[in-house]
Design a protein around this motif. Structure first.
Motif, PDB file in Angstrom:
ATOM      1  N   ALA A  26     -15.504  25.431  35.277  1.00 50.95           N
ATOM      2  CA  ALA A  26     -15.851  25.104  36.666  1.00 50.95           C
ATOM      3  C   ALA A  26     -15.128  23.843  37.120  1.00 50.95           C
ATOM      4  CB  ALA A  26     -17.365  24.931  36.804  1.00 50.95           C
ATOM      5  N   ALA A  27     -15.083  22.854  36.254  1.00 51.73           N
ATOM      6  CA  ALA A  27     -14.389  21.611  36.603  1.00 51.73           C
ATOM      7  C   ALA A  27     -12.898  21.849  36.796  1.00 51.73           C
ATOM      8  CB  ALA A  27     -14.641  20.551  35.530  1.00 51.73           C
ATOM      9  N   GLN A  32      -8.164  22.591  40.378  1.00 57.04           N
ATOM     10  CA  GLN A  32      -7.166  23.459  40.999  1.00 57.04           C
ATOM     11  C   GLN A  32      -7.327  23.475  42.515  1.00 57.04           C
ATOM     12  OE1 GLN A  32      -8.107  27.022  38.789  1.00 57.04           O
ATOM     13  NE2 GLN A  32      -6.173  26.888  37.666  1.00 57.04           N
ATOM     14  N   ALA A  33      -8.547  23.549  42.985  1.00 57.15           N
ATOM     15  CA  ALA A  33      -8.783  23.542  44.429  1.00 57.15           C
ATOM     16  C   ALA A  33      -8.281  22.239  45.051  1.00 57.15           C
ATOM     17  CB  ALA A  33     -10.269  23.742  44.721  1.00 57.15           C
ATOM     18  N   ALA A  34      -8.547  21.138  44.387  1.00 55.83           N
ATOM     19  CA  ALA A  34      -8.080  19.844  44.890  1.00 55.83           C
ATOM     20  C   ALA A  34      -6.559  19.779  44.901  1.00 55.83           C
ATOM     21  CB  ALA A  34      -8.661  18.712  44.043  1.00 55.83           C
ATOM     22  N   ALA A  35      -5.944  20.331  43.866  1.00 51.55           N
ATOM     23  CA  ALA A  35      -4.477  20.334  43.807  1.00 51.55           C
ATOM     24  C   ALA A  35      -3.891  21.170  44.946  1.00 51.55           C
ATOM     25  CB  ALA A  35      -4.012  20.869  42.451  1.00 51.55           C
ATOM     26  N   LEU A  36      -4.510  22.300  45.228  1.00 51.66           N
ATOM     27  CA  LEU A  36      -4.028  23.137  46.334  1.00 51.66           C
ATOM     28  C   LEU A  36      -4.196  22.432  47.681  1.00 51.66           C
ATOM     29  CD1 LEU A  36      -5.332  26.598  45.147  1.00 51.66           C
ATOM     30  CD2 LEU A  36      -2.933  25.925  45.437  1.00 51.66           C
ATOM     31  N   LEU A  37      -5.303  21.753  47.853  1.00 53.60           N
ATOM     32  CA  LEU A  37      -5.523  21.002  49.090  1.00 53.60           C
ATOM     33  C   LEU A  37      -4.474  19.914  49.244  1.00 53.60           C
ATOM     34  CD1 LEU A  37      -7.216  20.401  51.585  1.00 53.60           C
ATOM     35  CD2 LEU A  37      -8.697  19.007  50.155  1.00 53.60           C
ATOM     36  N   ALA A  63      -7.395  12.163  43.868  1.00 54.82           N
ATOM     37  CA  ALA A  63      -8.481  11.500  43.142  1.00 54.82           C
ATOM     38  C   ALA A  63      -9.514  12.525  42.667  1.00 54.82           C
ATOM     39  CB  ALA A  63      -9.138  10.442  44.022  1.00 54.82           C
ATOM     40  N   LEU A  64      -9.816  13.477  43.509  1.00 50.61           N
ATOM     41  CA  LEU A  64     -10.762  14.528  43.148  1.00 50.61           C
ATOM     42  C   LEU A  64     -10.229  15.350  41.978  1.00 50.61           C
ATOM     43  CD1 LEU A  64     -13.351  16.084  43.738  1.00 50.61           C
ATOM     44  CD2 LEU A  64     -12.076  17.404  45.420  1.00 50.61           C
ATOM     45  N   ARG A  65      -8.946  15.647  41.997  1.00 50.41           N
ATOM     46  CA  ARG A  65      -8.328  16.402  40.901  1.00 50.41           C
ATOM     47  C   ARG A  65      -8.465  15.632  39.581  1.00 50.41           C
ATOM     48  NH1 ARG A  65      -2.615  16.221  39.761  1.00 50.41           N
ATOM     49  NH2 ARG A  65      -2.454  15.342  41.838  1.00 50.41           N
ATOM     50  N   THR A  66      -8.203  14.346  39.622  1.00 48.03           N
ATOM     51  CA  THR A  66      -8.328  13.521  38.415  1.00 48.03           C
ATOM     52  C   THR A  66      -9.769  13.497  37.920  1.00 48.03           C
ATOM     53  OG1 THR A  66      -6.449  12.157  39.051  1.00 48.03           O
ATOM     54  CG2 THR A  66      -8.024  11.169  37.517  1.00 48.03           C
ATOM     55  N   THR A  67     -10.704  13.298  38.829  1.00 44.62           N
ATOM     56  CA  THR A  67     -12.118  13.255  38.449  1.00 44.62           C
ATOM     57  C   THR A  67     -12.563  14.587  37.866  1.00 44.62           C
ATOM     58  OG1 THR A  67     -12.584  11.599  40.141  1.00 44.62           O
ATOM     59  CG2 THR A  67     -14.459  12.870  39.313  1.00 44.62           C
TER      60      THR A  67
END
Length: 117
Positions: A26-27, A32-37, A63-67
Motif C-alpha cells: 500500500a505504501a 507511485q501515485a505521488a511520483a505520477l503527480l 516529499a510524499l513519495r519519500t515518506t
C-alpha cells in the motif's frame, strides 16, 4: 526495499515470509501515485500554468513519495519484529507482551499510510 528491483520485490511479496506484505505494498502504491503527480506537475511548466503552484505540487509530491517509501520500509521492519516475537519460546517470560507490542508497532506504518496527504 528502496533498492530492490520490481521483480525482486514481487518475488519477496509472493514468498512465504512475513514481509513485505500488504502495508508495504500500500505504501509503495502511495509512492507511485505521488511520483505520477510529480511527473504531471513537471510537465505542466508552460506559460499557461501557475509556475509557483506547480513548484509546490512537485515539492509536496516528492516529499510524499519519500515518506511513503520510508513507510513501506518501516512496515517490512515492523513485521520482522512480529515474526521475531512469535519465535520466542512459548515459555519465555514476557512473550505475550512482546507479541502485543510488536503487533501494535506493526499497525503503525499502515495507519500512517492512510494518513498520508
Amino acid at each position: 526495499m528502496r533498492d530492490d528491483t520490481i521483480a525482486g520485490f514481487l518475488e519477496q511479496l509472493a514468498a512465504r515470509i512475513p514481509a513485505p506484505g500488504g502495508g508495504a505494498t500500500a505504501a509503495l502504491h502511495a509512492a507511485q501515485a505521488a511520483a505520477l503527480l510529480a511527473m504531471v506537475a513537471r510537465y505542466s511548466d508552460g506559460a499557461r500554468y501557475d509556475a509557483a503552484l506547480m513548484g509546490r505540487v512537485v515539492a509536496e509530491a516528492d516529499a510524499l513519495r519519500t515518506t511513503a517509501l520510508e513507510l513501506a520500509e518501516a512496515d517490512a521492519a515492523a513485521f520482522g519484529a512480529v515474526a521475531a516475537a512469535y519465535q520466542l519460546p512459548r515459555s519465555a517470560e514476557g512473550r505475550p507482551e512482546a507479541i502485543a507490542a510488536a503487533l501494535a508497532g506493526a499497525a503503525r506504518p499502515p495507519a500512517d499510510v492512510i494518513r498520508l496527504q
